[in-house]
Design a protein around this motif. Structure first.
Motif, PDB file in Angstrom:
ATOM      1  N   PRO A  25       6.477 -35.737   8.058  1.00  0.00           N
ATOM      2  CA  PRO A  25       7.556 -34.728   8.012  1.00  0.00           C
ATOM      3  C   PRO A  25       8.692 -35.313   7.271  1.00  0.00           C
ATOM      4  N   GLY A  26       8.843 -37.067   7.328  1.00  0.00           N
ATOM      5  CA  GLY A  26       9.624 -37.475   6.392  1.00  0.00           C
ATOM      6  C   GLY A  26       9.459 -37.725   4.905  1.00  0.00           C
ATOM      7  N   ALA A  27       8.330 -37.283   4.528  1.00  0.00           N
ATOM      8  CA  ALA A  27       7.924 -37.589   3.139  1.00  0.00           C
ATOM      9  C   ALA A  27       8.686 -36.529   2.196  1.00  0.00           C
ATOM     10  N   GLY A  34       6.667 -27.487   6.340  1.00  0.00           N
ATOM     11  CA  GLY A  34       5.188 -27.474   6.520  1.00  0.00           C
ATOM     12  C   GLY A  34       5.042 -27.825   8.169  1.00  0.00           C
ATOM     13  N   PHE A  35       5.379 -29.003   8.500  1.00  0.00           N
ATOM     14  CA  PHE A  35       5.567 -29.644   9.860  1.00  0.00           C
ATOM     15  C   PHE A  35       6.110 -28.553  10.815  1.00  0.00           C
ATOM     16  N   GLU A  36       7.248 -28.179  10.725  1.00  0.00           N
ATOM     17  CA  GLU A  36       8.025 -27.405  11.430  1.00  0.00           C
ATOM     18  C   GLU A  36       7.284 -25.984  11.760  1.00  0.00           C
ATOM     19  N   THR A  67       0.475 -27.085   4.857  1.00  0.00           N
ATOM     20  CA  THR A  67       0.263 -28.376   4.258  1.00  0.00           C
ATOM     21  C   THR A  67       0.900 -28.818   3.075  1.00  0.00           C
ATOM     22  N   ALA A  68       1.905 -28.374   2.888  1.00  0.00           N
ATOM     23  CA  ALA A  68       2.698 -28.740   1.565  1.00  0.00           C
ATOM     24  C   ALA A  68       2.069 -28.611   0.278  1.00  0.00           C
ATOM     25  N   ARG A  69       1.366 -27.644   0.193  1.00  0.00           N
ATOM     26  CA  ARG A  69       0.698 -27.172  -1.088  1.00  0.00           C
ATOM     27  C   ARG A  69       1.195 -26.129  -1.717  1.00  0.00           C
ATOM     28  N   LYS A  70       1.967 -25.229  -1.086  1.00  0.00           N
ATOM     29  CA  LYS A  70       2.440 -24.328  -1.778  1.00  0.00           C
ATOM     30  C   LYS A  70       3.944 -24.131  -1.110  1.00  0.00           C
ATOM     31  N   LEU A  71       4.994 -23.544  -2.049  1.00  0.00           N
ATOM     32  CA  LEU A  71       6.406 -23.380  -1.631  1.00  0.00           C
ATOM     33  C   LEU A  71       6.445 -22.267  -1.032  1.00  0.00           C
ATOM     34  N   PRO A  72       7.366 -22.402   0.183  1.00  0.00           N
ATOM     35  CA  PRO A  72       7.632 -21.121   0.910  1.00  0.00           C
ATOM     36  C   PRO A  72       8.796 -20.296  -0.020  1.00  0.00           C
ATOM     37  N   THR A  73       8.941 -18.782   0.310  1.00  0.00           N
ATOM     38  CA  THR A  73      10.105 -18.217  -0.339  1.00  0.00           C
ATOM     39  C   THR A  73      11.083 -17.774   0.742  1.00  0.00           C
ATOM     40  N   PRO A  74      12.246 -17.684   0.370  1.00  0.00           N
ATOM     41  CA  PRO A  74      13.329 -17.179   1.577  1.00  0.00           C
ATOM     42  C   PRO A  74      12.734 -15.915   2.259  1.00  0.00           C
ATOM     43  N   GLU A  75      12.053 -14.893   1.470  1.00  0.00           N
ATOM     44  CA  GLU A  75      11.642 -13.766   2.408  1.00  0.00           C
ATOM     45  C   GLU A  75      10.562 -14.257   3.417  1.00  0.00           C
ATOM     46  N   VAL A  94      14.550 -23.662   3.753  1.00  0.00           N
ATOM     47  CA  VAL A  94      14.193 -23.087   2.533  1.00  0.00           C
ATOM     48  C   VAL A  94      15.020 -23.537   1.342  1.00  0.00           C
ATOM     49  N   GLY A  95      16.098 -23.384   1.333  1.00  0.00           N
ATOM     50  CA  GLY A  95      17.195 -23.888   0.365  1.00  0.00           C
ATOM     51  C   GLY A  95      16.890 -25.155  -0.078  1.00  0.00           C
ATOM     52  N   LEU A  96      16.795 -26.050   0.740  1.00  0.00           N
ATOM     53  CA  LEU A  96      16.576 -27.411   0.564  1.00  0.00           C
ATOM     54  C   LEU A  96      15.384 -27.731  -0.003  1.00  0.00           C
ATOM     55  N   VAL A  97      14.176 -26.958   0.559  1.00  0.00           N
ATOM     56  CA  VAL A  97      13.128 -27.196  -0.115  1.00  0.00           C
ATOM     57  C   VAL A  97      12.925 -26.851  -1.586  1.00  0.00           C
ATOM     58  N   LEU A  98      13.425 -25.589  -1.716  1.00  0.00           N
ATOM     59  CA  LEU A  98      13.405 -25.153  -3.265  1.00  0.00           C
ATOM     60  C   LEU A  98      14.329 -26.007  -4.141  1.00  0.00           C
ATOM     61  N   ARG A  99      15.459 -26.277  -3.793  1.00  0.00           N
ATOM     62  CA  ARG A  99      16.128 -27.247  -4.599  1.00  0.00           C
ATOM     63  C   ARG A  99      15.646 -28.405  -4.952  1.00  0.00           C
ATOM     64  N   SER A 100      14.782 -29.014  -4.175  1.00  0.00           N
ATOM     65  CA  SER A 100      14.149 -30.510  -4.194  1.00  0.00           C
ATOM     66  C   SER A 100      13.166 -30.245  -5.203  1.00  0.00           C
ATOM     67  N   HIS A 101      12.683 -28.767  -5.540  1.00  0.00           N
ATOM     68  CA  HIS A 101      11.582 -28.689  -6.611  1.00  0.00           C
ATOM     69  C   HIS A 101      12.204 -28.174  -7.981  1.00  0.00           C
TER      70      HIS A 101
END
Length: 302
Positions: A25-27, A34-36, A67-75, A94-101
């Motif tokens: 989860p720290g990667a 995905g972990f959560e 498994t961190a192989r697909k990005l989630p969406t806000p919906e 999800v905002g943090l996830v998407l900004r990181s990409h």
């Protein structure tokens, strides 16, 4: 990390879950998400397929996100939060996830958008990303490369969540009239995009002015640019070239672009007349009657 398409090999077959990888989860923000997701799903006693059925997504997609192989969406995040009772955890992540990409060269600008109190942009050929529709985004990003288009579209659209903040920035856009006629994605896409611009007509925080063709030579001929202003920090100017962005707080550059923007606003149509022109182009060029054999709509003198 290579993201896989939506229709990849399922992670879940029948009652058994296969191809499950151990997540650190720290990667990355995506790994933590995905972990959560997996932790809360398992705590609820649900399989990936069962959760997918509840939120109206496939179990395969749930597995790919876990498994961190697909990005989630806000919906997706909102639906899962509601289904698992997570108290909005995934919607916050999800905002943090998407900004990181966001592409590496655009990371700093994405952060500027989040912190700015005022954004002033001049756009020559395209609607600014903060006001683009889903279909318009897909048409622009997929013009030459359609790989991972769902994920890249989600990342760009996620930037628009700044308008949902408690104190969203004031947004000004001077848009060249040419952008109204540049048929991105076809008539349906353009009709939807222009309608989306008009939806902000009465929102004092989103202001759109069209720079008409008849303005002739103008202060923005050197290209598109954006000014970010903040409560306490110095203003920043952002320009862009192929595959790279150029933010700068150089005082001389900021003064020059601020002056250019003032002149562009003075040369542009008023907010009301701009909305009128956008509405007319939407109806006459991209309306249902298009294809009757008429040529391009004549310029409107406002």
């Amino acid at each position: 990390m290579q993201l896989v398409p939506l229709l990849a090999e399922p992670y879940e077959k029948g009652p058994c879950v296969t191809h499950i990888s151990a997540l650190d989860p720290g990667a990355s923000p995506l790994d933590y998400y995905g972990f959560e997701l997996r932790r809360h799903r398992e705590a609820a006693g649900l399989t990936q397929k069962q959760l997918g059925d509840i939120v109206n997504y496939t179990g395969s997609l749930v597995g790919q996100i876990e498994t961190a192989r697909k990005l989630p969406t806000p919906e997706f995040s909102e639906r899962v939060d509601a289904a698992l009772g997570t108290g909005g955890l995934l919607s916050r992540l999800v905002g943090l996830v998407l900004r990181s990409h966001v592409p590496a060269w655009f990371q700093q600008v994405a952060e500027l958008e989040v912190r700015a109190t005022e954004i002033c942009t001049f756009q020559m050929g395209l609607v600014h990303g903060l006001l683009q529709t889903d279909a318009y985004v897909r048409a622009t990003l997929g013009a030459l490369d359609r790989r991972d288009l769902d994920d890249r579209t989600a990342v760009r659209l996620a930037r628009q969540r700044i308008f949902e903040a408690g104190e969203p920035p004031v947004f000004w856009m001077v848009l060249s009239e040419a952008a109204l006629y540049q048929e991105i994605g076809g008539p349906d896409t353009m009709r939807g995009q222009l309608a989306h611009l008009l939806a902000s007509e009465h929102d004092p925080r989103v202001n759109i002015q069209v720079l008409p063709f008849r303005a002739g030579a103008h202060a923005g001929l050197t290209g598109s640019f954006t000014l970010y202003r903040f409560d306490t920090d110095p203003a920043i100017v952002y320009t862009e070239s192929y595959g790279s962005g150029h933010p700068t707080a150089n005082p001389a550059t900021v003064r020059d672009c601020s002056l250019r923007y003032d002149h562009l606003q003075a040369a542009a149509l008023s907010l009301r007349d701009s909305a009128g022109l956008i509405r007319r182009v939407m109806e006459e060029r991209y309306g249902e009657q298009r294809g009757s054999g008429r040529g391009p709509v004549a310029q409107v003198e406002l």
